[in-house]
Motif scaffolding. Structure first.
Motif, mmCIF file in Angstrom:
data_model
loop_
_atom_site.group_PDB
_atom_site.id
_atom_site.type_symbol
_atom_site.label_atom_id
_atom_site.label_comp_id
_atom_site.label_asym_id
_atom_site.label_seq_id
_atom_site.Cartn_x
_atom_site.Cartn_y
_atom_site.Cartn_z
ATOM 1 N N LYS A 152 40.182 56.357 57.989
ATOM 2 C CA LYS A 152 38.936 55.925 57.368
ATOM 3 C C LYS A 152 38.740 54.437 57.613
ATOM 4 O O LYS A 152 39.713 53.687 57.680
ATOM 5 N N SER A 212 37.547 52.334 55.522
ATOM 6 C CA SER A 212 37.779 51.569 54.297
ATOM 7 C C SER A 212 38.357 52.479 53.224
ATOM 8 O O SER A 212 38.148 53.697 53.239
ATOM 9 N N TYR A 213 39.076 51.866 52.304
ATOM 10 C CA TYR A 213 39.665 52.566 51.162
ATOM 11 C C TYR A 213 39.387 51.764 49.898
ATOM 12 O O TYR A 213 39.295 50.530 49.940
ATOM 13 N N GLY A 217 40.977 51.468 46.030
ATOM 14 C CA GLY A 217 42.042 51.854 45.117
ATOM 15 C C GLY A 217 41.842 51.259 43.740
ATOM 16 O O GLY A 217 40.923 50.468 43.513
ATOM 17 N N ILE A 275 48.072 54.189 46.851
ATOM 18 C CA ILE A 275 47.077 54.674 47.801
ATOM 19 C C ILE A 275 47.750 54.863 49.154
ATOM 20 O O ILE A 275 48.728 54.171 49.476
ATOM 21 N N THR A 276 47.246 55.809 49.932
ATOM 22 C CA THR A 276 47.791 56.090 51.263
ATOM 23 C C THR A 276 46.734 55.798 52.316
ATOM 24 O O THR A 276 45.627 56.341 52.260
ATOM 25 N N LEU A 277 47.079 54.924 53.258
ATOM 26 C CA LEU A 277 46.198 54.598 54.379
ATOM 27 C C LEU A 277 46.578 55.495 55.552
ATOM 28 O O LEU A 277 47.722 55.483 56.007
ATOM 29 N N SER A 280 51.289 57.365 58.395
ATOM 30 C CA SER A 280 50.485 56.812 57.307
ATOM 31 C C SER A 280 51.304 55.837 56.469
ATOM 32 O O SER A 280 52.536 55.886 56.448
ATOM 33 N N THR A 311 51.821 54.283 52.601
ATOM 34 C CA THR A 311 51.570 54.394 51.166
ATOM 35 C C THR A 311 51.939 53.078 50.496
ATOM 36 O O THR A 311 53.045 52.558 50.700
ATOM 37 N N THR A 366 41.289 48.954 59.020
ATOM 38 C CA THR A 366 40.739 49.600 57.831
ATOM 39 C C THR A 366 40.872 48.621 56.676
ATOM 40 O O THR A 366 41.863 47.883 56.588
ATOM 41 N N LEU A 421 41.022 47.577 52.647
ATOM 42 C CA LEU A 421 41.385 48.057 51.316
ATOM 43 C C LEU A 421 40.770 47.138 50.269
ATOM 44 O O LEU A 421 40.943 45.915 50.322
#
Length: 454
Positions: A135, A137-138, A140, A146-148, A193, A195, A224, A226
């Motif tokens: 993604k 962007s994330y 949290g 959170i997992t990227l 990924s 975390t 990405t 965050l």
């Protein structure tokens, strides 16, 4: 590993030879499979009589002269992927290779024709690896985890290591899961990924996933970002989103309900802004389609006619008084509907038994379609819809689903009866002026018809 050693030895040999003879330095380039790459070459500052010739695999194939591609020399799978790009006036003739294949790996020479010391050498190594983030962007919540996501697509290239980088004021720096135990997960080629535990404001920013191929090349993903919400802000956003969803659902349900059962308020508003319709050449305001049975006949003569024509002044077309004698009934129906602004269907069990009422319904429906709904149909149900639905044909069912109908409430409630007549009045054509029929205007035929219903 043997392949890598061979490539490095060849590269060193080419570099030594080119340096010894004064040639341009060999450039080692890595390209990602399925991507596009450009090899730059120019004759800037040299004699304008010189020409650029590109040579490349397989087997030192001649690709081009200046901006012209030698299509007859190039393999079929390579032809559509080659192109000469650049500012030709300034002497830039760059080789563009689209949709890289593994077969594109090898040496490329930018040969400057009639010059022996200004060739440029390239070695292109096509890497079968693509690294992307799941993604862009994330978001949290402070204190949570959170997992990227990172996606690694590998084609015949072994990934030996996966690392994540974080961008701060000093640039990108690698995250160290071993030094920050419990903060970051350890990414692997099988699970790349990342975390992040116990999120705080220091974790806000861009992240990048990087994969290392065979301990010699890093392939980086796009970034990405965050961002964080604190608990109160997060609950506020959830509440607002929930409220918006609730209001949207409520709006949709309201529209559907209002479309089927229009309240008096909306009917009154629509009628207020409606244009007058009595300025055309129509003879009647409404054609009444009903079954000549006792109950239906009595409703039309003693209630509908008395209300709409006698009290409100609308001109109604009723076959007992308005059909021309000697004229075919079907022709009378067609002409009367065409000369009416509305068709009122008095629907009962008897009405649905067929006969001329079916023909009247079909003609009214055809008139509504041909006039683009300027001629409107008003279904009036003398019984509940549930009791009549099973007797309706497809045309009437479709009409009932698309046109608002009115149900006669009977004489049980004066309030319901008043609402019924008001809704019917607001469905009739709007007039520029009110007309009232006097009792002495009744024809002998009409008087006889009214007397028969008494």
């Amino acid at each position: 590993n043997m392949r890598n050693m061979d490539l490095e030895n060849i590269y060193r040999w080419m570099l030594a030879v080119s340096s010894f003879y004064g040639y341009a330095t060999t450039v080692y380039i890595s390209g990602i499979i399925d991507s596009t790459i450009v090899l730059n070459c120019s004759i800037q500052g040299l004699s304008p009589q010189l020409s650029i010739i590109w040579i490349g695999p397989p087997k030192e194939t001649y690709y081009s002269m200046q901006d012209h591609i030698y299509l007859e020399n190039i393999p079929k799978d390579l032809k559509p992927r080659l192109r000469i790009v650049g500012n030709f006036r300034r002497g830039f003739y760059n080789l563009q290779i689209k949709d890289l294949h593994f077969s594109d790996t090898g040496f490329y020479i930018c040969h400057q024709f009639r010059s022996s010391i200004n060739n440029e050498y390239f070695y292109l190594d096509v890497i079968g690896l693509n690294v992307t983030v799941s993604k862009p962007s994330y978001v949290g919540e402070i204190g949570s985890s959170i997992t990227l996501g990172c996606i690694i697509s590998s084609k015949s290239s072994d990934v030996s290591e996966v690392r994540w980088y974080f961008h701060s004021n000093s640039g990108y720096h690698p995250l160290e899961p071993t030094r920050n135990r419990g903060k970051y997960s350890i990414p692997t080629p099988e699970n790349p990924s990342l975390t992040i535990e116990k999120l705080d404001l220091n974790d806000v920013g861009p992240y990048m996933c990087s994969a290392t191929i065979e301990n010699r090349l890093n392939v980086n993903s796009t970034t990405t970002h965050l961002s964080l919400l604190d608990s109160k802000e997060h609950r506020k956003v959830i509440f607002i989103l929930g409220l918006i969803c609730f209001l949207l659902v409520l709006l949709v349900v309201t529209v559907l309900v209002l479309r089927k059962n229009k309240p008096m308020f909306f009917l009154q508003i629509a009628y207020t802004f409606q244009k007058a319709e009595d300025d055309d050449s129509k003879l009647w305001d409404a054609f009444i389609s009903f079954k000549s049975q006792d109950a239906d006949h009595k409703f039309v003569s003693s209630k509908l006619y008395m209300k709409l024509e006698t009290q409100l002044g609308y001109k109604l077309c009723i076959h007992h008084k308005d059909f021309l004698p000697g004229k075919a009934i079907a022709n009378n129906i067609v002409d009367c509907i065409a000369n009416s602004r509305r068709t009122i269907l008095i629907i009962s069990r008897e009405y649905l038994q067929g006969g001329y009422t079916t023909f009247e319904l079909e003609m009214a429906h055809a008139e509504m379609i041909s006039t683009k709904s300027k001629h409107k149909i008003i279904p009036v149900l003398l019984d509940k819809y549930e009791n009549l639905q099973g007797l309706m044909d497809d045309t009437l069912k479709h009409l009932i689903q698309t046109v608002t109908y009115i149900t006669w409430p009977g004489e049980t409630s004066q309030r319901d009866v008043k609402t019924f007549w008001k809704r019917l009045e607001l469905s009739m054509p709007k007039r520029s002026r009110k007309l009232c029929i006097r009792s002495d205007e009744n024809t002998p035929l009409l008087s006889s018809w009214l007397d028969s219903s008494a």
